[in-house]
Scaffold this active site. Structure first.
Site, short mmCIF file in Angstrom:
data_model
loop_
_atom_site.label_atom_id
_atom_site.label_comp_id
_atom_site.label_asym_id
_atom_site.label_seq_id
_atom_site.Cartn_x
_atom_site.Cartn_y
_atom_site.Cartn_z
CE LYS A 15 -45.43 28.37 8.15
NZ LYS A 15 -45.00 28.54 9.56
N1 GLU Z 1 -42.62 26.35 11.14
C1 GLU Z 1 -42.03 26.92 12.32
C2 GLU Z 1 -42.75 28.20 12.70
O1 GLU Z 1 -43.88 28.39 12.37
C3 GLU Z 1 -40.52 27.07 12.22
C4 GLU Z 1 -40.04 27.96 11.13
C5 GLU Z 1 -38.52 27.92 10.91
O2 GLU Z 1 -37.82 27.31 11.70
O3 GLU Z 1 -38.09 28.54 9.94
O4 GLU Z 1 -42.24 29.01 13.42
#
Ligand code: GLU
Length: 425
Positions: A115
């Site tokens: 993240k």
């Molecule tokens: N931000 C989204 C989540 O929290 C998608 C993450 C992604 O597609 O890599 O799952």
């Protein structure tokens, strides 16, 4: 003299990372011999903290804190979104990366967890400032990201345009066009049909499956949604189209209700035009805190972490809490809701539709062969349904909540991979 410290030097034991660690503590007794490896989930693999200097339109230079955390890569490359928000902290990004590790394993997509985030209020930036911030942040991340290493995606306050700038910046730095470095891109740059709606759609699919088991009919069901961004507004549309009544919506501008159900297409048009949700004319505005007293069949937190806590969990009157956001419910609140017979469908299942279609996008970019929207949605629905059944059966067999069931399944997959790979050296 008393200079302010960067926010990453604040205590990371509390806040979202503390919530994540507590969830890992709770699953550990169910992991049998694999518990030997569980510490690996409590230690992010690597953390990058970057300074992002930006030329502002007024001729000054501003510095922003940026992060990218690789939580775990036992099952595949790092995967997870990028968040732009004024309250981003290292604790938050660490927790969000941990939840990505669990989520990717829970639905079985071949990724680890990562993240990123920048501590910035993007609403205060001009388009040019936002582009320069995104590009400099991406350049600083160059040592970590790549189509087979770590693949960012949109999250809170980031979108297709920001993914396009990230893809372009990475590609320029590499000297080749690398579409697979991010997902959630525009269709014209190797994006996937269905990606934009995937998270909200997945929330709805899991909501329907949970409701069927709980004997809650969708037609006429009352739905209260916190957050009207990409996730909340799409989930609202899906529920509305299925005949449910979205009776309350809250966002940063305020809270609105309509006992017979809001006109969701009109509300989406209203908000997309840049108008404050709270001023939507065909609704009544109520104080934000009163949102938690609205009686519903589905409560869908789709904004930020730690919204349902020991302070408001007693007041919530719903059948099913469907977590569109990451980490909206604290462990104490989980206990209170379970005691009161309210079913909580955890984030790592309920909002996994986004990363599932990100996986499809990544696969399509590798093969430069693109699928139809029907094909994407059918595959998404199948993966979500299967994950739901698997997690529900695990929870029933082990007599635990759906969250612990999802964590059992996910941790087994991650820690088995860890064990098979072994430690190097
Ligand atoms: N931000 C989204 C989540 O929290 C998608 C993450 C992604 O597609 O890599 O799952």
């Amino acid at each position: 003299m008393n200079y302010p410290l960067p926010s990453y030097l604040s205590n990371t034991g509390a806040g979202p990372w503390g919530v994540y660690l507590e969830q890992i503590e709770r699953v550990t007794p169910y992991l049998g011999e694999l518990a030997y490896w569980v510490e690996t989930l409590k230690c992010p693999k690597r953390i990058l903290i970057v300074d992002v200097p930006v030329h502002m339109d007024d001729g000054t230079v501003s510095h922003f804190e940026g992060y990218r955390v690789h939580h775990n890569t036992s099952r595949g490359p790092g995967k997870g979104g990028i968040r732009f928000h004024q309250n981003v902290t290292l604790s938050e990004v660490m927790a969000l990366s941990g939840w990505m590790t669990i989520k990717n394993a829970a639905v079985g997509v071949p990724f680890g967890g990562a993240k990123g985030g920048v501590r910035v209020d993007p609403r205060k930036l001009s388009r040019g400032e936002l582009e320069r911030l995104t590009r400099r942040y991406t350049s600083e991340l160059n040592v970590l990201i790549g189509p087979d290493k770590d693949i960012p995606a949109p999250d809170v306050n980031t979108n297709e345009q920001i993914m396009a700038w990230m893809m372009d910046t990475y590609s320029i730095n590499q000297g080749r066009t690398a579409t697979g470095v991010v997902t959630g891109k525009p269709l014209s740059l190797g994006g996937s049909l269905g990606r934009k709606d995937a998270t909200g759609r997945g929330v709805f699919v899991i909501g329907v499956a949970t409701a069927a088991d709980a004997g809650v009919p969708i037609v006429g069901a009352r739905v209260a949604i916190q957050g009207f961004g990409n996730v909340g507004s799409t989930a609202a549309r899906c529920f509305h189209e299925a005949g449910a009544h979205v009776i309350a919506v809250q966002d940063v501008s305020g809270t609105i209700i309509h006992p017979k159900g809001l006109d969701i297409p009109a509300l989406r048009t209203w908000v997309e035009a840049g108008r404050p949700l709270v001023e939507f004319p065909e609704a009544e505005a109520i104080p934000d805190d009163a949102f938690w007293d609205v009686e519903s069949e589905f409560l869908v937190p789709s904004a930020l972490e730690e919204q349902i806590t020991k302070d408001n969990a007693h007041r919530i009157r719903t059948r099913i809490v469907l977590e569109g956001a990451n980490g909206p419910t604290t462990p104490e609140a989980d206990d209170i809701l379970a005691e009161r017979g309210i079913q909580v469908v955890p984030d790592v299942l309920a909002n996994a539709g986004g990363v599932t279609v990100s996986y499809f996008e990544w696969v399509q970019d590798f093969s430069s062969f693109f699928w139809s929207e029907d094909e994407i949605n059918a595959r998404l629905d199948r993966i979500m349904q299967e994950a739901y059944q698997h997690i529900r059966d695990t929870a029933r067999a082990r007599k635990v909540t759906l969250r612990t069931g999802a964590f059992i399944l996910a941790c087994e997959r991650i820690l088995k991979a860890r064990e098979m790979r072994g430690l190097y050296p």
